[in-house]
Design an enzyme around this catalytic site. Sequence first.
Site, PDB file in Angstrom:
ATOM      1  N   GLY A 213      35.960  36.103  40.697  1.00 56.26           N
ATOM      2  CA  GLY A 213      36.486  35.234  41.741  1.00 56.26           C
ATOM      3  C   GLY A 213      36.748  33.886  41.114  1.00 56.26           C
ATOM      4  O   GLY A 213      37.408  33.800  40.085  1.00 56.26           O
TER       5      GLY A 213
ATOM      6  N   ILE B 171      42.077  39.404  34.298  1.00 54.53           N
ATOM      7  CA  ILE B 171      42.812  38.453  35.140  1.00 54.53           C
ATOM      8  C   ILE B 171      42.270  37.049  34.872  1.00 54.53           C
ATOM      9  O   ILE B 171      41.124  36.748  35.223  1.00 54.53           O
ATOM     10  CB  ILE B 171      42.649  38.782  36.641  1.00 54.53           C
ATOM     11  N   ARG B 172      43.074  36.222  34.235  1.00 48.29           N
ATOM     12  CA  ARG B 172      42.623  34.866  33.859  1.00 48.29           C
ATOM     13  C   ARG B 172      41.191  34.944  33.322  1.00 48.29           C
ATOM     14  O   ARG B 172      40.302  34.214  33.750  1.00 48.29           O
ATOM     15  CB  ARG B 172      42.692  33.915  35.047  1.00 48.29           C
TER      16      ARG B 172
ATOM     17  N   CYS C 179      33.669  38.880  35.026  1.00 50.68           N
ATOM     18  CA  CYS C 179      34.645  37.789  34.974  1.00 50.68           C
ATOM     19  C   CYS C 179      34.039  36.454  35.420  1.00 50.68           C
ATOM     20  O   CYS C 179      33.248  35.879  34.678  1.00 50.68           O
ATOM     21  CB  CYS C 179      35.899  38.180  35.754  1.00 50.68           C
TER      22      CYS C 179
ATOM     23  N   GLU D 148      35.542  46.591  38.818  1.00 52.11           N
ATOM     24  CA  GLU D 148      35.556  46.842  40.275  1.00 52.11           C
ATOM     25  C   GLU D 148      36.980  46.961  40.814  1.00 52.11           C
ATOM     26  O   GLU D 148      37.168  47.387  41.946  1.00 52.11           O
ATOM     27  CB  GLU D 148      34.780  45.734  41.012  1.00 52.11           C
TER      28      GLU D 148
ATOM     29  N   HIS E  67      37.520  43.387  34.903  1.00 51.40           N
ATOM     30  CA  HIS E  67      37.156  43.715  36.291  1.00 51.40           C
ATOM     31  C   HIS E  67      37.035  45.213  36.545  1.00 51.40           C
ATOM     32  O   HIS E  67      37.950  45.805  37.134  1.00 51.40           O
ATOM     33  CB  HIS E  67      38.242  43.190  37.235  1.00 51.40           C
TER      34      HIS E  67
HETATM   35  N1  GLN Z   1      39.451  32.172  36.104  1.00 49.96           N
HETATM   36  C1  GLN Z   1      38.346  32.443  36.978  1.00 49.96           C
HETATM   37  C2  GLN Z   1      37.246  31.429  36.795  1.00 49.96           C
HETATM   38  O1  GLN Z   1      37.202  30.767  35.808  1.00 49.96           O
HETATM   39  C3  GLN Z   1      37.772  33.814  36.741  1.00 49.96           C
HETATM   40  C4  GLN Z   1      38.838  34.823  37.008  1.00 49.96           C
HETATM   41  C5  GLN Z   1      38.349  36.042  37.682  1.00 49.96           C
HETATM   42  O2  GLN Z   1      37.179  36.222  38.035  1.00 49.96           O
HETATM   43  N2  GLN Z   1      39.305  36.897  37.864  1.00 49.96           N
HETATM   44  O3  GLN Z   1      36.430  31.320  37.646  1.00 49.96           O
END
Ligand code: GLN
Length: 207
Positions: A54, A141-142, A86, A178, A176
């Site tokens: 998140g 994702i990022r 993440c 999940e 991820h």
């Molecule tokens: N970029 C988010 C962060 O630094 C993490 C990305 C994610 O959980 N998909 O919190």
Amino acid sequence: MSLTAGVVAVQGNVSEHAEAIERAAAARGEDVTVREIRTSGIVPDCDLLALPGGESTTISRLVHDEGIAPEIREHVTAGKPLFATCAGLIVASRDAGDDRVDPLGLLDVTVERNAFGRQTDSFEAPLEVEGLEEPFPAVFIRAPVIDEVGDVEVLAEWDGRPVAVRDGPVVGTSFHPELTTDDRIHDLALFESDAARRAALESGDAR
Ligand code: GLN
């Protein structure tokens, strides 16, 4: 036996983790109750914990404000499994390199947020993971980059960098699991860890 799994639900991919945990439990024939954690007082009832992806700055602020942070630490000190993905990995790390994240220090790694590319660079990669026979479809994702690893076991690398690590009862991934319907890493990080912990406790009792 019935297990209680908690998903830290202050922000992030909560229902996806809950569903993955339920599927992994069903595949093992384990009976599991999943609880969402938004306040203190629930973690102590949990055998297994997930800290989702998140926004790490938000998750960090809320777990501290709500008094959940010390309970997560106690859970891990007791040797119970924690799976952090993440943003969860960022929050569980030793150093997140960002003043807005007050990391829990449960994984002996330092991370750099968003270093695996911007949102547009999100990608999926087939990943060899220690303990899994077939590659895992890893969705990034990022994602944070794991910079320095201390006393941890590296379970997977992508592009020469660690992307899945284990530190005792804690498993963290930059990606991820999940967000796929492949529950093998949930099984490994939560149910297999828990079975190993219980087996160790029983053999200790028998001595
Ligand atoms: N970029 C988010 C962060 O630094 C993490 C990305 C994610 O959980 N998909 O919190």
